[in-house]
Design an enzyme around this catalytic site. Structure first.
Site, PDB file in Angstrom:
ATOM      1  N   SER A  20      -9.551   1.511   2.887  1.00 36.03           N
ATOM      2  CA  SER A  20      -8.694   2.286   2.015  1.00 36.03           C
ATOM      3  C   SER A  20      -7.628   1.464   1.297  1.00 36.03           C
ATOM      4  O   SER A  20      -7.062   1.936   0.323  1.00 36.03           O
ATOM      5  CB  SER A  20      -8.023   3.398   2.816  1.00 36.03           C
ATOM      6  OG  SER A  20      -7.143   2.860   3.774  1.00 36.03           O
TER       7      SER A  20
ATOM      8  N   SER B  68      -9.587  -0.715   7.200  1.00 35.15           N
ATOM      9  CA  SER B  68      -9.017  -0.503   5.867  1.00 35.15           C
ATOM     10  C   SER B  68      -8.274  -1.698   5.275  1.00 35.15           C
ATOM     11  O   SER B  68      -7.925  -1.675   4.101  1.00 35.15           O
ATOM     12  CB  SER B  68      -8.088   0.709   5.870  1.00 35.15           C
ATOM     13  OG  SER B  68      -8.851   1.887   5.774  1.00 35.15           O
TER      14      SER B  68
ATOM     15  N   LYS C 219       0.862  -1.187   0.000  1.00 34.56           N
ATOM     16  CA  LYS C 219       0.000   0.000   0.000  1.00 34.56           C
ATOM     17  C   LYS C 219       0.897   1.236   0.000  1.00 34.56           C
ATOM     18  O   LYS C 219       1.922   1.273   0.692  1.00 34.56           O
ATOM     19  CB  LYS C 219      -0.878  -0.041   1.247  1.00 34.56           C
ATOM     20  CG  LYS C 219      -1.934   1.059   1.332  1.00 34.56           C
ATOM     21  CD  LYS C 219      -2.760   0.872   2.605  1.00 34.56           C
ATOM     22  CE  LYS C 219      -3.883   1.878   2.718  1.00 34.56           C
ATOM     23  NZ  LYS C 219      -4.689   1.669   3.952  1.00 34.56           N
TER      24      LYS C 219
END
Lengths: 485, 108
Positions: free
Chosen positions: A153, A177, A78
């Site tokens: 996310s 997330s 990420k």
């Protein structure tokens, strides 16, 4: 072909000399080039770095040197995980083009274990969102249905794993997330106990809630990645100096004798029909395997959402004060310092980040602190006590990860609608517990459903054990998203 | 329940060092109002006597987890070379970061 190998299988084949690490990485890079133009999981591909790392693994193997447990396994990160020499943006224009001069601990540990870093994945700006639509750069599609979001996310990390564009990935989880995109995208996602994984080199969102964790296609893969990234780190004052158990050893134990708690508050409200049906099948499967199913109550659950949306924005407003255009990141020149700060931040942050900064600043204002931030922290104590009481009668909690399956782009019209999508995942962060989402079937439309497991502090072992049992009984098996198989 | 005035929104934006255009201010006023109406309910919860949980792990030696020593010995340790640390700096003069003057009327 090798693109769909599990982490465990990839590492074994490379170690056995059946295939070179270079071949695995090269095939993956070709696939990314072919598929990701449409999918949008990656923000940055480090092809050269990945090839170099793979060649080094192959050289070591030829030379008879010891290989790490993840040698040659292609991993995605990420883009809020700081990577030395690879652009790190956190999905924000304010960090566009920033090349960090240091490496985060979790990334360092992956590299030390031989993992090959492919690149950086898309996310909601600074991790603030539940659909990856709030990225400043691009949209990421759900591999199972390209009209739907992958969740967020960590949406890029989830989509990349689901579409076979990496063997596994890392995400971060502040209020769901990792688990929510894992559920929407049909992969396994783990948020470890707060303090298990160092936050050194994680772009801070809400420091008392943020944790790094794995996303993978199997529970076994997630366990292996988790094993690699856990451990004490003196560079993070909240990092726990506790032994890390052998996570993979727990997987075969089965569900027999496990006391699985169903918090009634999570099943009482509005649940999509097919989510409820998938959870019912999961519960039945666990019971068939010899688990004891008990109903428990977490009476302060309804306060988790408001408490979270005070605590997280408050901490974010403080953490994001560092983006002022002075030392790194975007700068908008202005004749005086105050204007330069304001213009830089006004130009660099997107609408959701601005909203959270405003909300957090509101809650922390002099005269409002006790009514909001302190009250929210007191509610955290109530929520933690709920869990403590529930765990007196069960070993692990089972809930839906999300009230619905993946929603369509643009479906959450207002900020509040988007916040409400996190209702089942927030409590875990507020209480600091470990949590996990495991696929527990597809709806008739072909959308994945996630089962969430919540454990006692530091008891990831029981989560993995229960997760493996669910995977074996009602998991997706070899079913893959049609458009990307 | 707090419904924000335009002036309050401007004050918060100033505290946050966040420039908002006129249309953003307007949108923020209505959106924050809705959010606070929803989440502001916690202000009315009676939590008398409930300790505040500031961190998910105990930051002292009395909490639910193993104790944490958050202080390390005060000894110099190697850190990033200045040039590397400043590589991402938008405006530099040698090892210095150039910023607008803080005192009105002065130069950079």
């Amino acid at each position: 072909m090798s693109e769909w190998w599990s982490v465990v299988e990839t590492a074994r084949r490379i170690a056995d000399g059946e295939v070179t690490a270079f071949r695995v990485v090269e095939d993956m890079l070709v696939r990314i080039t072919r598929v990701d133009r449409d999918l949008g999981a990656y923000l940055e591909i480090d092809g050269d770095g990945a090839r170099t790392a793979a060649n080094e693994i192959d050289r070591k193997r030829k030379a008879g040197e010891k290989l790490g447990p993840l040698a040659g396994v292609p991993i995605a990160l990420k883009d809020n995980l700081v990577t030395k020499g690879i652009v790190t943006t956190a999905g924000s224009k304010i960090l566009a083009g920033w090349v960090p001069p240091y490496e985060g601990t979790a990334v360092e540990k992956l590299r030390a274990a031989g993992a090959v870093i492919l690149g950086k994945t898309n996310l909601d700006e600074f991790g603030m969102g539940s659909s990856t639509e709030r990225s400043a750069f691009k949209k990421t599609k759900n591999p199972w249905d390209s009209s739907r979001v992958p969740g967020g996310s960590s949406g890029g990390s989830a989509a990349a794993v689901a579409a076979g564009l990496c063997a596994a990935s890392l995400g971060t989880d502040t209020g769901g997330s990792i688990r929510q995109p894992a559920a929407f995208s049909g992969v396994v996602g783990i948020k470890p106990t707060y303090g298990r994984v160092s936050r050194w080199g994680v772009v801070a969102f809400a420091s008392s809630l943020d944790q790094v964790g794995p996303l993978a296609r199997t529970v076994g893969d997630a366990a292996l990645i988790l094993q690699t990234i856990c451990g004490h780190d003196p560079r993070d004052a909240t990092s726990l100096d506790v032994p890390v158990p052998d996570f993979s050893a727990a997987l075969a134990a089965g569900a027999r004798g496990l006391r699985v708690g169903l918090p009634k508050e999570y099943f009482a409200g509005e649940l999509e029909e097919h989510v409820r049906a998938a959870l019912d099948r999961t519960i039945a499967a666990l019971r068939d395997q010899g688990a004891e199913i008990v109903e428990v109550s977490l009476p302060h659950t309804h306060l988790a959402l408001p408490a979270y949306y005070i605590v997280a924005p408050a901490e974010a407003s403080s953490n994001l004060a560092r983006y002022d255009g002075i030392r790194y990141g975007l700068r908008v020149e202005a004749p005086d310092l105050l204007t330069q700060y304001s213009k830089t931040r006004g130009a660099g942050f997107g609408p959701e980040v601005k909203r959270r900064i405003m909300l957090g600043t509101y809650a922390l204002r002099s005269g409002y602190y006790d009514a909001y931030y302190k009250k929210a922290q007191q509610i955290r104590t109530l929520i933690k006590r709920d869990f403590d009481a529930a765990f007196e009668s069960c070993d692990v909690l089972l809930t839906p990860t999300t009230p619905t399956t993946a929603f369509r782009f643009g479906a959450k019209a207002t900020p509040l609608d988007m916040y409400l999508a996190d209702v089942f995942t927030l409590s875990c962060n507020l209480a600091g517990l470990p949590g996990m989402s495991v696929p527990c079937g597809l709806t008739p439309e072909g959308l994945p459903v996630g089962a969430q497991l919540l454990g006692k502090p530091l008891d990831e072992v029981t989560l993995l054990r229960a997760g493996a049992a669910i995977e074996a009984a009602v998991g997706l098996g070899d079913r893959r998203p049609g458009g990307f198989a | 329940m707090p419904t924000l005035t335009r002036k309050e929104v401007e004050e918060i934006a100033l505290l946050a060092r966040l420039h908002l255009e006129s249309d953003e201010l307007e949108r923020m006023q209505s959106e924050l109002g809705v959010i606070l109406d929803h989440f502001g309910t916690i202000a009315a919860i009676d939590a008398t006597g409930i300790p505040a949980m500031t961190h998910a792990v105990a930051m002292d030696h009395a909490g639910p987890f193993v104790s944490l020593g958050v202080l390390r010995p005060d000894e110099p340790q190697p850190s990033l070379p200045v040039d590397e640390a400043l590589r991402g700096t938008p405006k530099r003069d040698g090892d210095l970061i150039v910023v607008p003057a803080i005192i009105p009327g002065a130069k950079e």
